[in-house]
Enzyme design. Structure first.
Site, short mmCIF file in Angstrom:
data_model
loop_
_atom_site.label_atom_id
_atom_site.label_comp_id
_atom_site.label_asym_id
_atom_site.label_seq_id
_atom_site.Cartn_x
_atom_site.Cartn_y
_atom_site.Cartn_z
N CYS A 247 0.84 -1.20 0.00
CA CYS A 247 0.00 0.00 0.00
C CYS A 247 0.88 1.25 0.00
CB CYS A 247 -1.00 -0.04 1.15
SG CYS A 247 -2.48 0.89 0.76
N GLU B 265 -1.38 -9.22 3.31
CA GLU B 265 -1.22 -9.79 4.66
C GLU B 265 -2.55 -10.22 5.27
OE1 GLU B 265 -0.85 -6.63 3.81
OE2 GLU B 265 -1.41 -5.22 5.40
N HIS C 216 -3.58 -5.18 0.33
CA HIS C 216 -2.96 -5.72 1.55
C HIS C 216 -2.99 -7.24 1.53
CE1 HIS C 216 -2.78 -1.93 3.97
NE2 HIS C 216 -3.68 -1.57 3.07
N1 GLN Z 1 -2.02 6.61 2.78
C1 GLN Z 1 -2.12 5.86 1.58
C2 GLN Z 1 -3.47 6.00 0.91
O1 GLN Z 1 -4.42 6.41 1.54
C3 GLN Z 1 -1.79 4.40 1.83
C4 GLN Z 1 -2.75 3.71 2.75
C5 GLN Z 1 -2.24 2.40 3.29
O2 GLN Z 1 -1.03 2.15 3.31
N2 GLN Z 1 -3.12 1.56 3.79
O3 GLN Z 1 -3.61 5.70 -0.24
#
Ligand code: GLN
Length: 534
Positions: free
Chosen positions: A384, A512, A510
């Site tokens: 992310c 994970e 994600h």
């Molecule tokens: N802050 C980033 C976004 O909003 C990444 C979010 C995250 O890592 N879950 O896109």
């Protein structure tokens, strides 16, 4: 649903006794006997969900397929059971009150005084019943957050009391977790805190059926009998829960204590089969007998509290098992990397993982870590925000886009290589408004992503507002960073990788959240595989 059995898990004496792991372990044992089990968590705080909580407050925010932002215990439930959870599996006081207050405004209680009893307790009971009513489960385990005696958990305890009365004997059970502290001066485990906490439960009308007692050493037989006698439970219902080497030992420890058998007999369930834990034991065997070791760095800004990266840490453990190696994680503070000496701080690592996150604290440190991994051919996994950092780094240092950035960090950047998603622009509210939950992704053949999954069509879970800016896609691909995973509907870039690097993958989703004991996540497995080769 008629026939569904309900088990409630409460905690006493102190917090952090591991109710989530005990619930997940019991569920694993019941599942391995052929029952269909799910676990629900009721959290007594007033946030509608933990999505608006800083990870320092409550650890990681876990995300389900259907886009619920939930307590990290749901991650344990899914990792142990391999069964997806949903919006209905995590309910907070905030959500309960929100529902009741909305109904009040609609006039659903017209003329009535809306009160904790019966309106709040009725709503709690409705939420408990929801999972049973799907007909998908034989047993619903409901874990009640917090510690009995807390003011905020009182309505939950009262709701459970009423619920139990309604469903009738042998359709419900209360398991109470307590702590037996060891007093060195008297050389014994003390039972009084347990007796007191059972008394507190009794004051609210709940008699526990089973006590799971955490202790740092074996509980002598006479102590067990004393607890049974003074807490009014059967002798076989005092279960010893010793500190475990790994959370994955707990189902077997509970099996040894016959927790599942006691539950089955008290609920009058018929189970002819013994638990089949062949696969679980196989996993544990590999976990405890690694043939190699590998050291990887986890770069994040919440590393002081490792619960903030719970699912990532567990996915790395699963990936180690898949590769028959022990994964040693070096926790690296991204702000620390901003102080210089990056080379010295990252030297010797066989893999670098840059973690998710929000806001600009430590961001330049994460970008430094990416640069180091890219330039030194160190296997890299960016998740992310970690992927977004990889895109920013490549823009700045390979494409020469000076001060390229995400508009989250620098809204005025000349090169917004990561930008807010179109659909996010008009959103002002913070709670539950990100791009959340499972989305499909199509992988390009011949990429590392495709090789990991072994198929082109995957779905993964998301939680973000910003995205790779497709305006730059051509330039990136021409220079060697390819978009290996694309959302087939929105054309958003979900995965990037470097062509000329042993293993460098960034994912907007994600992975994970979907790694389980039964199915370690393929991306983590390949990342650790690459680290082993490095
Ligand atoms: N802050 C980033 C976004 O909003 C990444 C979010 C995250 O890592 N879950 O896109």
């Amino acid at each position: 649903m008629a026939g569904t059995k309900y088990i409630f898990v409460t905690g006493g004496v102190t917090s952090s006794l591991g109710k989530g792991i005990i619930s997940a372990s019991l569920a694993t044992l019941l599942q391995s006997r052929g029952f269909r089990v799910t676990i629900q968590k009721l959290d007594p705080y007033i946030n509608v969900d933990p999505g608006t909580l800083n990870p320092y407050e409550h650890g990681e925010c876990y995300v389900t397929d259907d886009g619920a932002e939930t307590d990290l215990d749901l991650g344990h439930y899914e990792r142990f059971l391999g069964v997806p959870t949903s919006q209905d599996n995590n309910v907070t006081t905030g959500r309960i009150y929100q529902t009741v207050i909305n109904k009040e405004r609609e006039g659903a209680y017209l003329g009535k005084t809306v009160q904790v009893i019966p309106h709040i307790t009725d709503e709690i009971k409705r939420r408990i019943k929801l999972l049973g009513e799907t007909g998908e489960y034989d047993i619903v385990i409901t874990e009640i957050g917090g510690t009995v005696g807390d003011i905020e958990s009182l309505p939950y305890i009262e709701a459970v009391r009423q619920f139990n009365w309604e469903v009738g004997a042998s359709n419900h059970l209360v398991i109470h977790l307590t702590l037996l502290p060891y007093l060195a001066t008297s050389g014994e485990l003390k039972t009084k805190p347990t007796q007191h906490s059972v008394k507190t439960l009794l004051e609210s009308g709940l008699q526990p059926d089973i006590l799971v007692c955490r202790a740092d050493r074996k509980i002598p037989r006479d102590q067990r009998e004393k607890i049974a006698r003074f807490c009014n439970v059967t002798k076989n219902a005092v279960i010893e829960s010793l500190d475990a080497e790994t959370i994955y030992d707990v189902p077997l420890l509970m099996l040894k204590e016959k927790l599942d058998s006691v539950v089955i007999s008290k609920l009058k369930l018929s189970s002819k089969t013994e638990p089949d834990l062949t696969n679980w034991r196989h996993f544990l065997g590999l976990l405890k007998n690694p043939t190699a070791e590998v050291k990887v760095g986890l770069v994040g800004k919440y590393v002081e509290l490792q619960d903030a990266y719970k699912s990532i840490a567990e996915a790395l453990i699963h990936a180690g098992v898949e590769n028959e190696c022990k994964v040693n994680v070096k926790w690296i503070h991204s702000e620390d990397l901003e102080q210089g000496n990056v080379e010295q701080k990252l030297r010797g690592l066989k893999g670098i993982l840059v973690a998710p996150g929000f806001g600009d604290r430590g961001i330049e440190g994460k970008i430094e870590a990416v640069k180091y991994a890219r330039e030194n051919n160190i296997p890299f996994l960016g998740i992310c925000l970690g992927m977004q950092c990889a895109v920013v780094e490549f823009g700045r240092n390979v494409l020469g886009l000076e001060k390229a950035n995400s508009t989250e960090m620098d809204p005025k950047t000349k090169y917004p290589v990561i930008d807010i998603m179109e659909g996010q622009k008009s959103i002002k509210n913070k709670g539950g408004t990100m791009r959340l939950g499972a989305y499909p992704c199509k992988l390009k053949r011949g990429t590392k992503g495709y090789a990991a999954y072994g198929s082109a069509n995957i779905t993964e879970r998301h939680r973000h507002r910003f995205e790779f800016n497709n305006k730059y896609r051509k330039d990136y691909e021409a220079a060697g960073m390819i978009a290996s995973g694309i959302n087939p509907e929105s054309d958003l870039v979900e995965m990037v990788e470097l062509k000329d690097h042993p293993w460098f993958v960034g994912v907007q989703f994600h992975p994970e959240y979907k790694s389980t004991v039964a199915q370690p996540h393929p991306l983590f497995a390949k990342f650790i595989g690459a680290a082993l080769k490095h």
